[in-house]
Scaffold this motif. Structure first.
Motif, PDB file in Angstrom:
ATOM      1  N   PRO A 107     -50.321  71.124 130.691  1.00 34.98           N
ATOM      2  CA  PRO A 107     -50.693  69.844 130.517  1.00 34.98           C
ATOM      3  C   PRO A 107     -50.822  68.741 129.341  1.00 34.98           C
ATOM      4  CG  PRO A 107     -51.759  71.694 128.964  1.00 34.98           C
ATOM      5  CD  PRO A 107     -50.199  71.826 129.632  1.00 34.98           C
ATOM      6  N   LEU A 108     -49.786  68.482 128.998  1.00 28.14           N
ATOM      7  CA  LEU A 108     -49.298  67.590 128.196  1.00 28.14           C
ATOM      8  C   LEU A 108     -48.846  66.280 128.621  1.00 28.14           C
ATOM      9  CD1 LEU A 108     -48.770  69.155 124.834  1.00 28.14           C
ATOM     10  CD2 LEU A 108     -51.403  68.384 125.392  1.00 28.14           C
ATOM     11  N   ILE A 109     -48.170  66.755 129.979  1.00 24.81           N
ATOM     12  CA  ILE A 109     -47.928  65.446 130.790  1.00 24.81           C
ATOM     13  C   ILE A 109     -48.887  63.870 130.488  1.00 24.81           C
ATOM     14  CG2 ILE A 109     -49.514  65.738 132.388  1.00 24.81           C
ATOM     15  CD1 ILE A 109     -45.028  64.254 132.219  1.00 24.81           C
ATOM     16  N   LEU A 110     -47.377  62.780 129.863  1.00 25.19           N
ATOM     17  CA  LEU A 110     -48.016  61.732 129.804  1.00 25.19           C
ATOM     18  C   LEU A 110     -47.742  60.627 131.075  1.00 25.19           C
ATOM     19  CD1 LEU A 110     -46.761  61.024 126.235  1.00 25.19           C
ATOM     20  CD2 LEU A 110     -49.110  61.903 126.672  1.00 25.19           C
ATOM     21  N   PRO A 111     -49.532  59.587 130.712  1.00 27.45           N
ATOM     22  CA  PRO A 111     -49.160  57.812 131.913  1.00 27.45           C
ATOM     23  C   PRO A 111     -47.775  57.660 131.905  1.00 27.45           C
ATOM     24  CG  PRO A 111     -50.991  58.622 131.560  1.00 27.45           C
ATOM     25  CD  PRO A 111     -50.260  59.294 129.802  1.00 27.45           C
ATOM     26  N   GLU A 112     -47.425  57.209 131.046  1.00 27.07           N
ATOM     27  CA  GLU A 112     -45.720  56.247 130.711  1.00 27.07           C
ATOM     28  C   GLU A 112     -44.795  57.346 130.902  1.00 27.07           C
ATOM     29  OE1 GLU A 112     -47.277  58.025 126.275  1.00 27.07           O
ATOM     30  OE2 GLU A 112     -48.209  56.947 127.865  1.00 27.07           O
ATOM     31  N   GLN A 113     -44.806  58.736 131.073  1.00 24.35           N
ATOM     32  CA  GLN A 113     -43.645  59.667 131.041  1.00 24.35           C
ATOM     33  C   GLN A 113     -43.751  59.673 133.172  1.00 24.35           C
ATOM     34  OE1 GLN A 113     -44.774  63.538 129.369  1.00 24.35           O
ATOM     35  NE2 GLN A 113     -43.613  62.556 127.683  1.00 24.35           N
ATOM     36  N   LEU A 114     -44.616  59.314 133.344  1.00 23.98           N
ATOM     37  CA  LEU A 114     -44.522  59.420 135.002  1.00 23.98           C
ATOM     38  C   LEU A 114     -44.219  58.492 135.805  1.00 23.98           C
ATOM     39  CD1 LEU A 114     -48.382  61.330 135.362  1.00 23.98           C
ATOM     40  CD2 LEU A 114     -46.003  62.490 135.789  1.00 23.98           C
ATOM     41  N   ARG A 115     -44.236  56.814 134.982  1.00 23.14           N
ATOM     42  CA  ARG A 115     -43.973  56.295 135.282  1.00 23.14           C
ATOM     43  C   ARG A 115     -42.278  55.748 135.117  1.00 23.14           C
ATOM     44  NH1 ARG A 115     -49.843  53.971 133.881  1.00 23.14           N
ATOM     45  NH2 ARG A 115     -48.907  54.019 130.947  1.00 23.14           N
ATOM     46  N   ALA A 116     -41.790  56.583 134.071  1.00 23.22           N
ATOM     47  CA  ALA A 116     -40.091  56.546 134.222  1.00 23.22           C
ATOM     48  C   ALA A 116     -40.083  56.959 135.124  1.00 23.22           C
ATOM     49  CB  ALA A 116     -40.328  56.843 132.433  1.00 23.22           C
ATOM     50  N   LEU A 117     -40.273  58.360 135.483  1.00 24.53           N
ATOM     51  CA  LEU A 117     -39.554  59.503 136.041  1.00 24.53           C
ATOM     52  C   LEU A 117     -39.772  58.455 137.544  1.00 24.53           C
ATOM     53  CD1 LEU A 117     -41.861  62.067 135.500  1.00 24.53           C
ATOM     54  CD2 LEU A 117     -39.444  62.181 135.478  1.00 24.53           C
ATOM     55  N   HIS A 118     -40.715  57.651 137.942  1.00 21.58           N
ATOM     56  CA  HIS A 118     -42.036  56.950 139.232  1.00 21.58           C
ATOM     57  C   HIS A 118     -39.929  55.411 139.397  1.00 21.58           C
ATOM     58  CE1 HIS A 118     -43.111  55.196 141.598  1.00 21.58           C
ATOM     59  NE2 HIS A 118     -43.193  55.703 143.233  1.00 21.58           N
ATOM     60  N   LYS A 119     -39.798  55.142 138.027  1.00 21.30           N
ATOM     61  CA  LYS A 119     -38.813  54.610 138.430  1.00 21.30           C
ATOM     62  C   LYS A 119     -37.277  54.899 138.643  1.00 21.30           C
ATOM     63  CE  LYS A 119     -37.339  50.378 135.250  1.00 21.30           C
ATOM     64  NZ  LYS A 119     -37.595  49.369 133.957  1.00 21.30           N
ATOM     65  N   ILE A 120     -37.409  55.336 138.000  1.00 25.83           N
ATOM     66  CA  ILE A 120     -35.924  56.400 138.286  1.00 25.83           C
ATOM     67  C   ILE A 120     -35.702  57.216 139.547  1.00 25.83           C
ATOM     68  CG2 ILE A 120     -34.383  58.809 137.312  1.00 25.83           C
ATOM     69  CD1 ILE A 120     -35.793  58.177 134.447  1.00 25.83           C
ATOM     70  N   VAL A 121     -36.389  57.446 140.109  1.00 27.07           N
ATOM     71  CA  VAL A 121     -36.133  58.747 141.036  1.00 27.07           C
ATOM     72  C   VAL A 121     -35.866  57.841 142.583  1.00 27.07           C
ATOM     73  CG1 VAL A 121     -38.962  59.000 142.136  1.00 27.07           C
ATOM     74  CG2 VAL A 121     -37.376  60.628 142.759  1.00 27.07           C
ATOM     75  N   ARG A 122     -36.474  55.834 142.263  1.00 25.62           N
ATOM     76  CA  ARG A 122     -36.189  55.333 143.201  1.00 25.62           C
ATOM     77  C   ARG A 122     -34.709  54.677 143.182  1.00 25.62           C
ATOM     78  NH1 ARG A 122     -41.112  50.910 142.079  1.00 25.62           N
ATOM     79  NH2 ARG A 122     -40.893  51.689 140.215  1.00 25.62           N
ATOM     80  N   ARG A 123     -34.330  55.074 141.428  1.00 27.40           N
ATOM     81  CA  ARG A 123     -32.996  54.555 142.124  1.00 27.40           C
ATOM     82  C   ARG A 123     -31.688  56.276 141.983  1.00 27.40           C
ATOM     83  NH1 ARG A 123     -33.120  53.338 137.290  1.00 27.40           N
ATOM     84  NH2 ARG A 123     -32.280  55.378 135.898  1.00 27.40           N
ATOM     85  N   GLU A 124     -32.206  57.117 141.890  1.00 25.97           N
ATOM     86  CA  GLU A 124     -31.379  58.132 141.560  1.00 25.97           C
ATOM     87  C   GLU A 124     -31.894  58.963 142.986  1.00 25.97           C
ATOM     88  OE1 GLU A 124     -28.849  58.690 139.910  1.00 25.97           O
ATOM     89  OE2 GLU A 124     -29.237  56.851 138.666  1.00 25.97           O
ATOM     90  N   GLN A 125     -32.692  59.331 143.411  1.00 25.63           N
ATOM     91  CA  GLN A 125     -33.543  60.177 144.429  1.00 25.63           C
ATOM     92  C   GLN A 125     -34.055  62.028 143.924  1.00 25.63           C
ATOM     93  OE1 GLN A 125     -33.623  59.372 147.732  1.00 25.63           O
ATOM     94  NE2 GLN A 125     -33.291  57.645 146.322  1.00 25.63           N
TER      95      GLN A 125
END
Length: 238
Positions: A107-125
């Motif tokens: 339950p401790l996931i943070l919105p800013e981590q989700l935004r960072a992951l979203h940015k990375i996946v579009r580059r790295e798959q």
């Protein structure tokens, strides 16, 4: 424009909770159901266009629907975690290009981590949230012999794990074809020899597993709330 979905896994049995907790995903944690923390973080991130939420039974279905972000589809979970993931993948709209997969027992996931992951996946798959292993890890071998694993190469995988939609679908097709049992989604992608990026998590993010974890998670939530409040006060003062 690419669209992104989040699969929120809530159908687990919670066997290690024993008789103390009927459903750990619906259990109260600092005044809210455990599930609500993941739902709120994903909604606040602003990067998710669609949700697929897995549930175990009718009671869960009703309770999860009350806290589900929109737009959502609730999907019956399977016997194992990987079955629930495959059911949710099959229920996604055709235009989804990227998929977050998250265990709602974290339950401790943070919105800013989700935004960072979203940015990375579009580059790295493919990208996972993970922490460096601080302990010395021993591998038990034949008899009572052990091998010490190189700590600097070890990471503790967490969720969310995020993938290009076609990649994770092909990976789970490989899992099904080989009749394998896996415990996280990156393990499926590894079968395709696909590189996987890591976003290091600097914050404690334990998984709710036993009744003793509730007190630790509530402490971490209170500390995070105090930090956010203090930062907001400092910003206002400036």
């Amino acid at each position: 424009m690419s669209r992104t979905a989040a699969i929120l896994l809530a159908a687990g049995s919670g066997r290690r909770m024993g008789a103390d907790v009927a459903d750990k995903i619906l259990a109260p944690l600092a005044g809210l159901p455990v599930f609500a923390y993941s739902a709120k973080a994903f909604a606040a991130s602003g990067v998710i266009d669609h949700y697929a939420i897995t549930y175990r039974d009718q009671r869960q279905l009703t309770a999860l629907a009350a806290h589900a972000p929109t737009p959502s589809v609730l999907v019956k979970g399977g016997r194992e975690r990987q079955d629930s993931v495959m059911n949710a993948l099959a229920a996604l709209p055709d235009d989804i290009e990227y998929v977050f997969i998250h265990d709602c027992a974290r339950p401790l996931i943070l919105p800013e981590q989700l935004r960072a992951l979203h940015k990375i996946v579009r580059r790295e798959q493919a990208v996972i949230l993970a922490q460096r292993v601080a302990d010395t890890i021993k591998e038990r071998r034949a008899g009572d012999t052990f091998r010490t694993l190189p700590r600097e190469a070890l990471w503790a995988a967490q969720t969310p794990q995020v993938f290009a939609r076609d990649l994770i679908v092909r990976a789970y097709q490989r899992v099904a074809a080989r009749e394998l049992r896996i415990t996280d989604d990156a393990a499926a992608v590894e079968l395709l020899k696909q590189p996987i990026a890591i976003l290091e998590n600097p914050h404690p993010a334990p998984k709710l597993t036993t009744p003793a974890d509730f007190a630790w998670l509530e402490f971490l939530l209170a500390r995070h709330h105090a930090t956010v409040t203090e930062s907001a006060a400092q910003a206002t003062a400036r």
